[in-house]
Scaffold this motif. Structure first.
Motif, PDB file in Angstrom:
ATOM      1  N   GLU A   1       4.663  17.950  50.158  1.00 58.60           N
ATOM      2  CA  GLU A   1       3.538  17.486  50.953  1.00 58.60           C
ATOM      3  C   GLU A   1       2.184  17.818  50.324  1.00 58.60           C
ATOM      4  N   VAL A   2       1.954  19.091  50.038  1.00 53.97           N
ATOM      5  CA  VAL A   2       0.621  19.515  49.618  1.00 53.97           C
ATOM      6  C   VAL A   2       0.368  19.252  48.133  1.00 53.97           C
ATOM      7  N   ILE A   3       1.282  19.703  47.277  1.00 51.13           N
ATOM      8  CA  ILE A   3       1.067  19.576  45.834  1.00 51.13           C
ATOM      9  C   ILE A   3       1.071  18.116  45.404  1.00 51.13           C
ATOM     10  N   ASP A   4       2.026  17.348  45.877  1.00 54.50           N
ATOM     11  CA  ASP A   4       2.047  15.921  45.539  1.00 54.50           C
ATOM     12  C   ASP A   4       0.841  15.204  46.117  1.00 54.50           C
ATOM     13  N   PHE A   5       0.491  15.556  47.350  1.00 55.09           N
ATOM     14  CA  PHE A   5      -0.637  14.923  48.035  1.00 55.09           C
ATOM     15  C   PHE A   5      -1.941  15.120  47.263  1.00 55.09           C
ATOM     16  N   LEU A   6      -2.154  16.329  46.732  1.00 58.39           N
ATOM     17  CA  LEU A   6      -3.386  16.639  46.019  1.00 58.39           C
ATOM     18  C   LEU A   6      -3.282  16.405  44.510  1.00 58.39           C
ATOM     19  N   GLU A   7      -2.150  15.851  44.077  1.00 60.77           N
ATOM     20  CA  GLU A   7      -1.961  15.445  42.676  1.00 60.77           C
ATOM     21  C   GLU A   7      -2.144  16.613  41.708  1.00 60.77           C
ATOM     22  N   ILE A   8      -1.498  17.741  42.022  1.00 65.83           N
ATOM     23  CA  ILE A   8      -1.619  18.921  41.152  1.00 65.83           C
ATOM     24  C   ILE A   8      -0.248  19.428  40.706  1.00 65.83           C
ATOM     25  N   ASP A   9       0.753  18.556  40.712  1.00 70.29           N
ATOM     26  CA  ASP A   9       2.094  18.963  40.297  1.00 70.29           C
ATOM     27  C   ASP A   9       2.099  19.445  38.843  1.00 70.29           C
ATOM     28  N   HIS A  10       1.247  18.840  38.016  1.00 69.74           N
ATOM     29  CA  HIS A  10       1.246  19.165  36.588  1.00 69.74           C
ATOM     30  C   HIS A  10       0.695  20.564  36.295  1.00 69.74           C
ATOM     31  N   ILE A  11       0.062  21.206  37.278  1.00 68.04           N
ATOM     32  CA  ILE A  11      -0.517  22.540  37.048  1.00 68.04           C
ATOM     33  C   ILE A  11       0.083  23.595  37.966  1.00 68.04           C
ATOM     34  N   ARG A  12       1.161  23.277  38.660  1.00 71.13           N
ATOM     35  CA  ARG A  12       1.651  24.203  39.693  1.00 71.13           C
ATOM     36  C   ARG A  12       2.093  25.545  39.124  1.00 71.13           C
ATOM     37  N   LYS A  13       2.535  25.580  37.863  1.00 71.88           N
ATOM     38  CA  LYS A  13       2.975  26.839  37.257  1.00 71.88           C
ATOM     39  C   LYS A  13       1.879  27.501  36.423  1.00 71.88           C
ATOM     40  N   ALA A  14       0.713  26.882  36.376  1.00 71.41           N
ATOM     41  CA  ALA A  14      -0.380  27.402  35.550  1.00 71.41           C
ATOM     42  C   ALA A  14      -1.078  28.570  36.249  1.00 71.41           C
ATOM     43  N   PRO A  15      -1.566  29.539  35.484  1.00 66.08           N
ATOM     44  CA  PRO A  15      -2.374  30.607  36.091  1.00 66.08           C
ATOM     45  C   PRO A  15      -3.742  30.062  36.501  1.00 66.08           C
ATOM     46  N   ILE A  16      -4.292  30.628  37.553  1.00 67.06           N
ATOM     47  CA  ILE A  16      -5.583  30.165  38.062  1.00 67.06           C
ATOM     48  C   ILE A  16      -6.667  30.226  36.981  1.00 67.06           C
ATOM     49  N   THR A  17      -6.611  31.258  36.146  1.00 68.10           N
ATOM     50  CA  THR A  17      -7.646  31.439  35.121  1.00 68.10           C
ATOM     51  C   THR A  17      -7.653  30.334  34.081  1.00 68.10           C
ATOM     52  N   ALA A  18      -6.578  29.549  33.997  1.00 65.40           N
ATOM     53  CA  ALA A  18      -6.510  28.479  33.001  1.00 65.40           C
ATOM     54  C   ALA A  18      -7.094  27.165  33.520  1.00 65.40           C
TER      55      ALA A  18
END
Length: 253
Positions: free
Chosen positions: A133-150
């Motif tokens: 729901e949330v990750i797909d909705f906001l189109e951020i699947d490609h960064i879900r495992k990335a650290p915030i600092t990146a």
């Protein structure tokens, strides 16, 4: 959904809010505008429970929540983002977003600590809902495992919105969601805000300096100046209110 009734807030001799009163209708976007120091973030802090008003009440779904702490208000369905990004920088995108749904989990402390039984089932279910729901909705699947600092500033803002939406809020408070963004990032965020309202039926309270955004997406606008409420109404009325023009908008070139 939300009623702010005659709210006063002072810090010593500084009057941050003076008799602010307005309603935010269910399922609509209400904007709060005003110059720097007008009391907008102070008002957000009163509504969300970080500040206790000297006078007045906050009603949520018709019930007085003025005496409730922030976590209790979160349990009732109030979530927010912050003017300055408040993500956990040592964690991944997914872990930051998962924190938002913990207010909805019911497993006891022991099963949570040991991560078994109901705690494990709830965690897996929450992760599935977040990813679908949330990750797909906001189109951020490609960064879900990335650290915030990146992440870029704009993506960090989007992750903060994702964490707030993971709480499945009835009322979502956005404190300057497009501050510091370029035009493309601003357009994307505006689209996500409108889509969240339409898809989840979320009532949204928005503090923002971008007047084009406010006038385009808000059903109602409340204007503060030096802690006082000087206007409220539909965007067209507010934009042509002389008090608002004098205090904040200025005359068109």
């Amino acid at each position: 959904m939300l009623s702010v009734a005659d709210v006063h807030l002072s810090f010593g001799g500084l009057k941050a809010l003076q008799g602010v009163s307005f309603d935010a209708a269910a399922g609509e976007i209400t904007g709060i505008i005003g110059p720097n120091g007008a009391g907008k973030t102070s008002l957000f802090n009163v509504i969300s429970g970080f500040y206790k008003p000297n006078q007045g009440h906050i009603l949520f779904e018709g019930k007085d929540v003025s005496g409730l702490k922030p976590d209790a208000r979160a349990h009732k369905g109030m979530s927010r983002t912050f003017q300055n990004i408040a993500l956990f920088r040592g964690m991944t995108v997914l872990d930051n977003i998962k924190l938002g749904c913990h207010t909805n989990l019911s497993a006891n402390v022991w099963s949570s600590l040991l991560y078994f039984g109901s705690a494990q089932r709830e965690e897996l279910k929450a992760r599935k809902e977040i990813e679908e729901e949330v990750i797909d909705f906001l189109e951020i699947d490609h960064i879900r495992k990335a650290p915030i600092t990146a992440l870029s500033y704009g993506l960090q803002k989007r992750v903060e919105l994702a964490r707030a939406l993971a709480m499945r809020p009835k009322l979502l408070m956005l404190d300057e969601p497009v501050a510091g963004m370029n035009r493309e990032e601003t357009a994307d965020m505006a689209r996500f805000i409108l889509d969240a309202q339409a898809r989840f039926g979320t009532t949204i309270l928005l503090v923002e300096h971008d007047m084009h955004l406010v006038m385009d997406i808000c059903a109602k606008v409340v204007v503060l100046n030096f802690g006082k409420q000087i206007a409220d109404g539909v965007p067209h009325e507010v934009a042509h209110n002389q008090n608002v023009i004098d205090a904040y908008l200025g005359q068109a070139g």
